[in-house]
Design an enzyme around this catalytic site. Structure first.
Site, PDB file in Angstrom:
ATOM      1  N   TYR A  71      13.640  51.915  50.559  1.00 29.84           N
ATOM      2  CA  TYR A  71      14.910  52.650  50.696  1.00 29.84           C
ATOM      3  C   TYR A  71      15.551  52.425  52.055  1.00 29.84           C
ATOM      4  CZ  TYR A  71      13.486  54.911  46.427  1.00 29.84           C
ATOM      5  OH  TYR A  71      13.128  55.132  45.127  1.00 29.84           O
ATOM      6  N   SER A  72      15.179  51.333  52.706  1.00 32.87           N
ATOM      7  CA  SER A  72      15.600  51.109  54.089  1.00 32.87           C
ATOM      8  C   SER A  72      17.115  50.879  54.229  1.00 32.87           C
ATOM      9  CB  SER A  72      14.834  49.897  54.629  1.00 32.87           C
ATOM     10  OG  SER A  72      15.427  49.421  55.807  1.00 32.87           O
TER      11      SER A  72
END
Ligand SMILES: *Cc1c(COP(=O)(O)O)cnc(C)c1O
Length: 297
Positions: A71-72
């Site tokens: 989810y960066s």
């Protein structure tokens, strides 16, 4: 020749937020709308990436390779930047169990922006800073010769980009506050402020060694400590990406009061911390606070 995307951008807007919870304590709240610094690459991710992109383009590197979780925000920003610049990007993603599964929305966006994803096991991911492991990774990921940006994007050049953010805030506030992941943004920002200003960082992860990491980032970028900064601990709400119900309703209420979409992982925790600190009398009456809105939902 400089790519137009890499030219310096005008300062992001600084706007007043009329909020009775602050006014009641004689404190002014300003919002530094760094989420508006670039139309496609919000906030601190742009500040940190821009000097690295310039180095990659000017150095003639064939691609840019970086690292992140599923989810960066940093992976997403890197992919978008690569598309804008026509620079191929490779994203090394933590968790080989994700390979071959449907991509989440965040990773799907990376791929749509042309990023090549390479999934690695958690143990391989942990060793990515070791030269041998990195060389192996570069070859396996098809990123040989690539310009490598560390996880979270916080290297010495990134701090220089965030120093500009501090410069834009000189003379504008007594205290400048920002949410911290790696602490790179705080480390650069503090260095750009005027001597009478101070920076406050709000860590969004539980535990860790953030102060030591910030000192070593500043050592690498500036050769030693730079600017006045402190950390306001105790506002992580259980850890990274945890958004318990009280924080969720605080953020929804802030959105309704100020007509501003609030990113939950970092910005909500920052605004909660500033509200709580103000209500506990942490800032003397007459103080002006600037909260850096580092990104958007
Ligand atoms: C990545 C990120 C941060 C944290 O920045 P660091 O330099 O890693 O401390 C803060 N806010 C937003 C919105 C981010 O995406």
């Amino acid at each position: 020749m400089t790519h137009p995307e890499l030219r310096p951008r005008p300062p992001s807007p600084l706007v007043e937020a009329a909020d009775e919870r602050f006014a009641a304590h004689g404190v002014r709240l300003l919002l530094k709308r760094d989420d508006l610094v670039h139309p496609e690459l919000p906030g601190n991710k742009w500040r940190k990436l821009a000097p690295n992109l310039r180095a990659a383009v000017e150095g003639g590197f064939p691609a840019l390779l970086t690292f992140g979780g599923a989810y960066s925000n940093h992976l997403r920003a890197t992919a978008a930047a690569g598309r804008l610049l026509g620079l191929p990007t490779v994203g090394v993603v933590r968790g080989d169990e994700l390979a071959g599964r449907p991509l989440n929305e965040s990773l799907a966006r990376c791929v749509a922006d042309g990023m090549r994803l390479h999934f690695v096991s958690r143990s391989e991911y942990r060793r990515k800073a070791e030269p041998e492991a990195l060389a192996h990774l570069l070859a396996a990921a098809g990123g040989k010769g690539a310009y490598v940006v560390p996880e979270g994007g916080s290297n010495a050049l990134a701090l220089r980009g965030c120093l500009e953010l501090g410069r834009e805030l000189r003379g504008m506030a007594d205290v400048v506050a920002v949410a911290c992941g790696t602490g790179g943004t705080l480390a650069g920002l503090a260095a750009g402020l005027a001597p009478e200003q101070r920076a406050v960082g709000v860590p969004v992860l539980a535990g860790g060694f953030l102060a030591a990491e910030i000192r070593s980032l500043q050592q690498a970028a500036f050769g030693g400590p730079a600017g006045a900064w402190t950390l306001a601990e105790g506002f992580h709400h259980g850890g990274y990406a945890r958004v318990p119900a009280p924080l969720e309703s605080f953020a929804a209420d802030f959105e309704a009061r100020h007509g501003l979409p609030i990113e939950r992982i970092y910005v909500a925790k920052l605004l909660w911390a500033l509200t709580a600190l103000t209500e506990s009398g942490a800032f003397p009456p007459g103080s002006t606070l600037a909260a850096v809105i580092t990104g958007r939902p």
